[in-house]
Design a protein around this motif. Structure first.
Motif, PDB file in Angstrom:
ATOM      1  N   TYR A 462     -32.722  31.175  31.703  1.00  0.00           N
ATOM      2  CA  TYR A 462     -33.392  32.301  31.803  1.00  0.00           C
ATOM      3  C   TYR A 462     -34.210  33.096  31.871  1.00  0.00           C
ATOM      4  CZ  TYR A 462     -33.957  37.218  27.931  1.00  0.00           C
ATOM      5  OH  TYR A 462     -34.515  37.982  27.937  1.00  0.00           O
ATOM      6  N   LYS A 463     -35.480  32.255  31.139  1.00  0.00           N
ATOM      7  CA  LYS A 463     -36.732  32.181  31.173  1.00  0.00           C
ATOM      8  C   LYS A 463     -37.725  31.765  32.790  1.00  0.00           C
ATOM      9  CE  LYS A 463     -36.880  29.401  27.086  1.00  0.00           C
ATOM     10  NZ  LYS A 463     -36.913  28.454  25.787  1.00  0.00           N
ATOM     11  N   GLU A 466     -34.003  34.055  35.788  1.00  0.00           N
ATOM     12  CA  GLU A 466     -33.452  33.990  37.176  1.00  0.00           C
ATOM     13  C   GLU A 466     -31.665  34.858  37.050  1.00  0.00           C
ATOM     14  OE1 GLU A 466     -34.811  29.375  38.822  1.00  0.00           O
ATOM     15  OE2 GLU A 466     -32.589  30.484  37.492  1.00  0.00           O
ATOM     16  N   LEU A 467     -31.445  34.937  36.074  1.00  0.00           N
ATOM     17  CA  LEU A 467     -30.513  36.439  35.571  1.00  0.00           C
ATOM     18  C   LEU A 467     -30.550  37.947  35.546  1.00  0.00           C
ATOM     19  CD1 LEU A 467     -29.879  33.618  32.046  1.00  0.00           C
ATOM     20  CD2 LEU A 467     -29.094  33.322  34.809  1.00  0.00           C
ATOM     21  N   GLN A 468     -31.784  38.047  36.123  1.00  0.00           N
ATOM     22  CA  GLN A 468     -31.422  39.571  36.292  1.00  0.00           C
ATOM     23  C   GLN A 468     -30.814  39.951  37.248  1.00  0.00           C
ATOM     24  OE1 GLN A 468     -33.887  41.251  34.218  1.00  0.00           O
ATOM     25  NE2 GLN A 468     -34.227  38.937  33.495  1.00  0.00           N
ATOM     26  N   ARG A 469     -29.158  39.929  36.360  1.00  0.00           N
ATOM     27  CA  ARG A 469     -28.336  40.532  37.148  1.00  0.00           C
ATOM     28  C   ARG A 469     -26.910  40.380  36.817  1.00  0.00           C
ATOM     29  NH1 ARG A 469     -26.541  34.695  40.778  1.00  0.00           N
ATOM     30  NH2 ARG A 469     -25.428  35.277  40.896  1.00  0.00           N
ATOM     31  N   LEU A 498     -30.377  40.934  28.556  1.00  0.00           N
ATOM     32  CA  LEU A 498     -29.713  41.467  29.745  1.00  0.00           C
ATOM     33  C   LEU A 498     -28.572  42.579  29.651  1.00  0.00           C
ATOM     34  CD1 LEU A 498     -29.446  37.716  30.937  1.00  0.00           C
ATOM     35  CD2 LEU A 498     -30.873  39.367  31.477  1.00  0.00           C
ATOM     36  N   GLN A 499     -27.772  42.223  28.983  1.00  0.00           N
ATOM     37  CA  GLN A 499     -26.837  44.126  28.444  1.00  0.00           C
ATOM     38  C   GLN A 499     -27.608  45.262  28.147  1.00  0.00           C
ATOM     39  OE1 GLN A 499     -23.080  43.525  26.171  1.00  0.00           O
ATOM     40  NE2 GLN A 499     -24.519  44.478  25.088  1.00  0.00           N
ATOM     41  N   ASP A 500     -29.089  44.936  27.388  1.00  0.00           N
ATOM     42  CA  ASP A 500     -30.295  46.403  27.248  1.00  0.00           C
ATOM     43  C   ASP A 500     -30.149  46.795  28.183  1.00  0.00           C
ATOM     44  OD1 ASP A 500     -28.918  45.983  24.466  1.00  0.00           O
ATOM     45  OD2 ASP A 500     -31.022  45.470  23.293  1.00  0.00           O
ATOM     46  N   GLU A 501     -30.885  45.626  29.247  1.00  0.00           N
ATOM     47  CA  GLU A 501     -31.809  46.437  31.004  1.00  0.00           C
ATOM     48  C   GLU A 501     -31.181  46.576  31.604  1.00  0.00           C
ATOM     49  OE1 GLU A 501     -33.406  42.681  32.198  1.00  0.00           O
ATOM     50  OE2 GLU A 501     -34.288  42.173  29.670  1.00  0.00           O
ATOM     51  N   GLY A 502     -29.898  46.678  30.823  1.00  0.00           N
ATOM     52  CA  GLY A 502     -28.492  47.645  32.312  1.00  0.00           C
ATOM     53  C   GLY A 502     -26.876  46.659  32.709  1.00  0.00           C
ATOM     54  N   SER A 514     -20.411  32.086  16.845  1.00  0.00           N
ATOM     55  CA  SER A 514     -20.747  31.889  15.678  1.00  0.00           C
ATOM     56  C   SER A 514     -19.938  33.011  14.900  1.00  0.00           C
ATOM     57  CB  SER A 514     -22.178  32.049  15.579  1.00  0.00           C
ATOM     58  OG  SER A 514     -22.425  32.591  14.283  1.00  0.00           O
ATOM     59  N   GLY A 515     -19.697  33.123  13.425  1.00  0.00           N
ATOM     60  CA  GLY A 515     -19.014  33.808  12.596  1.00  0.00           C
ATOM     61  C   GLY A 515     -20.452  34.876  12.439  1.00  0.00           C
ATOM     62  N   ALA A 516     -21.563  35.049  13.237  1.00  0.00           N
ATOM     63  CA  ALA A 516     -22.095  36.060  13.139  1.00  0.00           C
ATOM     64  C   ALA A 516     -22.794  36.947  14.657  1.00  0.00           C
ATOM     65  CB  ALA A 516     -23.660  35.695  13.496  1.00  0.00           C
ATOM     66  N   SER A 517     -21.272  36.343  15.596  1.00  0.00           N
ATOM     67  CA  SER A 517     -21.140  36.890  17.179  1.00  0.00           C
ATOM     68  C   SER A 517     -21.134  38.387  17.012  1.00  0.00           C
ATOM     69  CB  SER A 517     -20.374  35.908  17.807  1.00  0.00           C
ATOM     70  OG  SER A 517     -18.784  36.443  16.813  1.00  0.00           O
ATOM     71  N   GLY A 518     -21.877  38.843  18.684  1.00  0.00           N
ATOM     72  CA  GLY A 518     -22.325  40.423  17.940  1.00  0.00           C
ATOM     73  C   GLY A 518     -21.889  41.118  19.276  1.00  0.00           C
ATOM     74  N   LYS A 519     -22.646  42.400  19.516  1.00  0.00           N
ATOM     75  CA  LYS A 519     -22.777  43.296  21.005  1.00  0.00           C
ATOM     76  C   LYS A 519     -21.722  42.869  22.473  1.00  0.00           C
ATOM     77  CE  LYS A 519     -27.260  44.141  21.922  1.00  0.00           C
ATOM     78  NZ  LYS A 519     -28.212  45.330  21.189  1.00  0.00           N
ATOM     79  N   VAL A 520     -22.606  41.283  22.862  1.00  0.00           N
ATOM     80  CA  VAL A 520     -22.866  41.137  23.968  1.00  0.00           C
ATOM     81  C   VAL A 520     -21.144  40.324  23.853  1.00  0.00           C
ATOM     82  CG1 VAL A 520     -23.370  39.487  25.569  1.00  0.00           C
ATOM     83  CG2 VAL A 520     -24.941  39.941  24.150  1.00  0.00           C
ATOM     84  N   PRO A 521     -19.887  40.417  24.785  1.00  0.00           N
ATOM     85  CA  PRO A 521     -18.392  39.791  25.197  1.00  0.00           C
ATOM     86  C   PRO A 521     -18.621  38.260  24.754  1.00  0.00           C
ATOM     87  CG  PRO A 521     -19.427  41.609  27.295  1.00  0.00           C
ATOM     88  CD  PRO A 521     -20.167  41.441  26.294  1.00  0.00           C
TER      89      PRO A 521
END
Length: 608
Positions: A462-463, A466-469, A498-502, A514-521
């Motif tokens: 990511y840094k 390489e993950l802009q896809r 990445l999800q926010d970027e579309g 995590s118990g805090a897992s969120g908006k990414v499937p």
């Protein structure tokens, strides 16, 4: 009237559990028939047990007239949630004496903080710390001098470990004593935004640290709805707390009154107290179903698809992910608490909290009311909330209406018609996914796989940009046997960006989130894990993966013959066994069952 699905699932669990539940109850009954445990000790043994007690208590324990309450505590100074427990033993001892009982500090159990170890080697001890806590609880209770137990613990693995340990002494009453959440700090959405900006390199470490310190700022449990607060919800809906005890803040008069009341109630429900209620009578198949329903109705922690399985097995009760999935189809989501919404647990508590939630679920027939609890027969007692009338602790009915329907809703107008936890199945194995925070348009992702053997490897990619896809990240060798199944929580900001970027992105892993897992499937806990021959080890970069949370599918869209001919991936895992005490957990990793079986590292005496 109990909802037909609740009744069917409960009956199915009862039938499946009979071969292990009946022997468990028989052992508990045999132990209960022996009466007060101190009567079985020789004079020398008993003298050792009471040598340090004050003279009056020594005499009462010698005569067997007063119940002796065990205090088992996860106190330490470093965990904000557990620091308030420093004061509890004195409160409990004093309260016990007022009703003719003795309380002895029976033992401490370890308590680690996932928030501190997250993303580092120490996190690889986290899951197995649950089993160490269970064993430490058994050691504390093994002196055979106690009539009931008071269990002090809150956070992620600690409450499950305490429950597993307490259930090995199923003939004794057990009350779980919470500490309560810290007061509200920085808002959760603002904190999440700063984390994402830091992942993008747009804010520095100082800004990130400042926001985190404003979020986690004083004694008490973290206020987001992760595993720790899911634990407290479950203890209440299972009837192991006093009613309304879960979310009262620490170091307040009401909190202290509830702690004192827990001690006095423990004395009352001991065999010497006249209202005997052992934990084996509280934790039955109906209570376990109630716990699952509570998790689903509140969008609780995915970690309990592992922990609750292990807790149930300690009582001879066998559940699996199909039970969670079946119940999720009918249990509506009634609460939105961060990360499934903007509010924290203090807001949830203020607008109606557990009393309102339990009453709504009871009215809809979604909870078993006819259960035994530490407060007595029937869960309706838990549709009340505690308050102080002067200095007297009393209970009143919870509010008739939610004070904020953006956070807590009636069963007749839920946030969604289902509980948001799904079972995924396919040629990649079985997994769970929490979709209560995932928008509908992100619940089906079909994209090429990018395979990594650690979360750090993915973050490095990511840094490097390489993950802009579109892709599905496959993070393997993260199961219990590979490295202790650490949470992969530090992947969340990068994937969210990445999800926010579309981009269409998702995570598939044999590890935990995590118990805090969120908006990414995220398809997590994939079982069997790769190290046990799980099919996730056959995935290669570029394979088309389908993750469909709505249809319950998790598939590698690869020609069947080619798929079957592939060799299992291998990895060099030698570094997983060294440093931060990981050397001591080699046997735990080797013995661990699969995630769907509770990731249990000891099998002797457990239902398997």
């Amino acid at each position: 009237m109990t909802h037909p699905l609740i009744a069917r699932v409960t009956a199915r669990i009862q039938e499946r559990s009979r071969p292990s539940r009946e022997p468990y109850l028989a052992r508990c009954a045999q132990a209960a028939q022996a009466g007060s445990q101190r009567s079985q000790l020789s004079c020398t043994n008993l003298a050792h047990a009471i040598a340090a007690s004050p003279a009056e208590e020594k005499q009462q324990l010698r005569n067997g007239r007063w119940p002796n309450l065990a205090i088992v505590s996860a106190y330490n100074d470093m965990l904000s949630a557990h620091q308030p427990y420093q004061r509890y033993p004195d409160l409990i001892r004093q309260a016990a004496r007022e009703v003719g009982a003795v309380a002895q500090f029976a033992g401490g159990v370890p308590a680690m903080c996932d928030g501190v170890t997250q993303g580092y080697a120490g996190m690889e001890l986290s899951l197995f710390s649950r089993d160490v806590i269970a064993m430490a609880t058994a050691i504390a209770m093994s002196h055979n001098v106690f009539d009931a137990g008071l269990y002090l613990g809150i956070c992620d693995k600690i409450v499950p470990g305490l429950v597993i340990g307490a259930l090995q002494f199923g003939h004794l009453p057990a009350i779980f004593v919470p500490g309560g959440p810290m007061s509200t700090g920085m808002s959760n959405p603002e904190k999440a935004k700063i984390r994402q900006l830091h992942a993008q390199g747009k804010v520095g470490r100082e800004a990130l640290l400042e926001s985190e310190m404003k979020s986690y700022h004083e004694a008490g449990t973290c206020t987001f709805y992760g595993t720790a607060n899911s634990n407290q919800m479950m203890m209440e809906v299972m009837g192991l707390h006093l009613p309304g005890a879960a979310f009262v803040t620490p170091n307040t008069a009401l909190r202290d009154a509830l702690t004192r009341a827990a001690a006095q109630r423990a004395a009352k429900i001991s065999q010497l107290g006249g209202e005997y209620i052992p934990i084996s009578a509280v934790v039955d198949e109906r209570a376990i179903v109630n716990a699952i329903v509570g998790l689903l109705a509140t969008g609780g922690s995915t970690n309990h698809t592992i922990h609750l399985v292990a807790m149930a097995r300690a009582a001879g009760i066998i559940i699996d992910w199909s039970d969670f999935d079946a119940l999720s189809a009918e249990v509506p989501l009634l609460a939105r608490i961060y990360p499934n919404g903007g509010a924290d647990v203090n807001h949830f508590h203020a607008c109606g909290g557990m009393g309102y939630l339990i009453r709504e679920l009871l009215k809809a027939g979604l909870l078993h009311e006819d259960v035994m609890t530490v407060a007595g027969q029937g869960l309706a007692r838990y549709a009340q909330e505690p308050y102080l009338e002067g200095t007297q602790l009393v209970w009143r009915d919870a509010p008739d209406k939610s004070l904020d329907e953006n956070v807590l809703r009636p069963a007749s107008a839920p946030f969604s018609a289902d509980g948001g936890l799904r079972l995924l199945q396919g040629n990649l194995g079985r997994a769970v996914i929490k979709v209560s925070a995932v928008k509908p348009e992100h619940r089906r992702v079909q994209a090429p796989a990018l395979v990594f053997d650690s979360q750090d490897a993915m973050l490095e990619a990511y840094k490097r940009g390489e993950l802009q896809r579109d892709f599905i990240a496959v993070i393997r060798f993260q199961g219990p046997r590979a490295n202790g199944m650490p949470e992969l929580h530090k992947l969340t900001p990068a994937l969210a960006n990445l999800q926010d970027e579309g981009f269409h992105v998702a995570l598939v892993t044999d590890g935990r989130m995590s118990g805090a897992s969120g908006k990414v499937p995220a398809a997590i806990h994939v079982t069997p894990e790769v190290l046990s021959g799980g099919p996730l080890g056959r995935v290669r970069d570029g394979d088309l993966i389908l993750l469909d949370a709505e249809a319950g599918q998790l598939e590698a869209l690869v020609d069947a013959a080619q798929w079957q001919s592939r060799e299992q991936a291998s990895a060099d895992l030698r570094d997983n066994g060294h440093g931060m005490g990981r050397e001591l957990f080699a046997n735990a990793r080797a013995m661990a069952s699969g995630a769907e079986q509770g990731a249990i590292s000891f099998n002797a005496g457990m239902a398997v």
